[in-house]
Design a protein around this motif. Structure first.
Motif, mmCIF file in Angstrom:
data_model
loop_
_atom_site.group_PDB
_atom_site.id
_atom_site.type_symbol
_atom_site.label_atom_id
_atom_site.label_comp_id
_atom_site.label_asym_id
_atom_site.label_seq_id
_atom_site.Cartn_x
_atom_site.Cartn_y
_atom_site.Cartn_z
ATOM 1 N N GLY A 49 -11.978 -14.488 -17.858
ATOM 2 C CA GLY A 49 -11.031 -15.218 -17.177
ATOM 3 C C GLY A 49 -11.009 -14.936 -15.546
ATOM 4 O O GLY A 49 -11.030 -15.854 -14.709
ATOM 5 N N ALA A 50 -11.248 -13.815 -15.139
ATOM 6 C CA ALA A 50 -11.378 -13.563 -13.752
ATOM 7 C C ALA A 50 -12.655 -14.038 -13.296
ATOM 8 O O ALA A 50 -12.367 -14.444 -12.115
ATOM 9 N N LEU A 51 -13.687 -14.013 -13.844
ATOM 10 C CA LEU A 51 -14.863 -14.458 -13.182
ATOM 11 C C LEU A 51 -14.901 -16.149 -13.212
ATOM 12 O O LEU A 51 -15.269 -16.791 -12.115
ATOM 13 N N ARG A 52 -14.321 -16.673 -14.398
ATOM 14 C CA ARG A 52 -14.300 -18.084 -14.042
ATOM 15 C C ARG A 52 -13.405 -18.554 -12.977
ATOM 16 O O ARG A 52 -13.647 -19.424 -12.401
ATOM 17 N N ALA A 53 -12.173 -18.113 -13.009
ATOM 18 C CA ALA A 53 -10.981 -18.177 -12.293
ATOM 19 C C ALA A 53 -11.847 -18.326 -10.628
ATOM 20 O O ALA A 53 -11.627 -19.052 -9.666
ATOM 21 N N ALA A 107 -16.749 -18.940 3.645
ATOM 22 C CA ALA A 107 -16.124 -18.039 2.769
ATOM 23 C C ALA A 107 -16.137 -18.513 1.206
ATOM 24 O O ALA A 107 -16.694 -17.576 0.334
ATOM 25 N N HIS A 108 -15.933 -19.558 0.986
ATOM 26 C CA HIS A 108 -15.921 -19.970 -0.394
ATOM 27 C C HIS A 108 -17.359 -20.183 -0.757
ATOM 28 O O HIS A 108 -17.607 -19.755 -2.095
ATOM 29 N N LEU A 109 -18.430 -20.333 -0.136
ATOM 30 C CA LEU A 109 -19.693 -20.446 -0.474
ATOM 31 C C LEU A 109 -20.110 -18.894 -0.717
ATOM 32 O O LEU A 109 -20.939 -18.942 -1.964
ATOM 33 N N VAL A 110 -19.830 -18.121 -0.111
ATOM 34 C CA VAL A 110 -20.310 -16.946 -0.126
ATOM 35 C C VAL A 110 -19.721 -16.224 -1.489
ATOM 36 O O VAL A 110 -20.027 -15.688 -2.239
ATOM 37 N N ALA A 111 -18.546 -16.497 -1.687
ATOM 38 C CA ALA A 111 -17.571 -16.188 -2.896
ATOM 39 C C ALA A 111 -18.418 -16.799 -4.262
ATOM 40 O O ALA A 111 -18.410 -16.225 -5.253
ATOM 41 N N LEU A 112 -18.655 -18.087 -4.077
ATOM 42 C CA LEU A 112 -19.427 -18.787 -5.265
ATOM 43 C C LEU A 112 -20.818 -18.043 -5.438
ATOM 44 O O LEU A 112 -21.122 -17.926 -6.671
ATOM 45 N N ILE A 113 -21.468 -17.609 -4.235
ATOM 46 C CA ILE A 113 -22.687 -16.850 -4.610
ATOM 47 C C ILE A 113 -22.497 -15.504 -5.275
ATOM 48 O O ILE A 113 -23.347 -15.143 -6.105
ATOM 49 N N ALA A 114 -21.500 -14.859 -5.073
ATOM 50 C CA ALA A 114 -21.086 -13.644 -5.451
ATOM 51 C C ALA A 114 -20.597 -13.850 -6.994
ATOM 52 O O ALA A 114 -21.118 -13.033 -7.867
ATOM 53 N N ALA A 115 -19.780 -14.876 -7.216
ATOM 54 C CA ALA A 115 -19.625 -15.169 -8.675
ATOM 55 C C ALA A 115 -20.811 -15.292 -9.565
ATOM 56 O O ALA A 115 -20.882 -14.745 -10.556
ATOM 57 N N ILE A 116 -21.530 -16.260 -9.149
ATOM 58 C CA ILE A 116 -22.681 -16.443 -9.824
ATOM 59 C C ILE A 116 -23.706 -15.231 -10.195
ATOM 60 O O ILE A 116 -24.170 -15.272 -11.111
ATOM 61 N N ASN A 117 -23.792 -14.491 -9.094
ATOM 62 C CA ASN A 117 -24.668 -13.257 -9.456
ATOM 63 C C ASN A 117 -23.942 -12.355 -10.430
ATOM 64 O O ASN A 117 -24.615 -11.831 -11.048
#
Length: 150
Positions: A14-18, A122-132
């Motif tokens: 749930g945390a990663l999906r969010a 910042a959202h782009l970097v967060a998205l990259i971190a999430a998919i990694n």
């Protein structure tokens, strides 16, 4: 190769999906979000995430087929396939994903910053971190494409 079926608890999933959903929404470009997630998944050899994000990219035509076909060679594809903004995002994706090769170079970050305001960057970097994070969780446990119980 056998899947290591240790199931993630709902709190982690749930945390990663969010995080991924919030980052994608903040980026404000669903097609670019899919390109970034597919490219990171290619680099990390995550078949589960590749399968899922390719399907999402194709659903409703969010990403052009030419982009999906040439994504692994985006640097060689013409400007008619990937525009400067997409190229900057993909270059940043590769730098963040391949951190073992060194820090994200200032010039890579600056090229991305030229195409995204501070919040979207910042959202782009967060998205990259999430998919990694997803890639590492799925690859380490050898979760196959299409698996539903992970």
């Amino acid at each position: 190769m056998t899947a290591r079926t240790t199931r993630l608890d709902d709190g982690v999933r749930g945390a990663l999906r969010a995080m991924g959903a919030a980052a994608g929404k903040g980026l404000g470009d669903p097609g670019l979000a899919e390109l970034v997630q597919i490219r990171a998944s290619q680099l990390n050899h995550c078949a589960f995430c590749l399968d899922m994000h390719l399907a999402l990219a194709r659903k409703g035509g969010v990403v052009r087929e030419a982009q999906l076909g040439l994504l692994s060679a985006w640097e060689e594809a013409g400007d008619d396939v990937f525009d400067a903004r997409e190229r900057a995002a993909l270059e940043l994706t590769e730098s963040v994903t391949l951190l073992t090769e060194g820090f994200v170079p200032d010039e890579v970050y600056e090229r991305a910053a030229a195409h995204f305001d501070a919040a979207r960057l910042a959202h782009l970097v967060a998205l990259i971190a999430a998919i990694n994070s997803w890639n590492r969780l799925m690859v380490a446990r050898r979760i196959p494409p299409g698996a539903t119980d992970w």
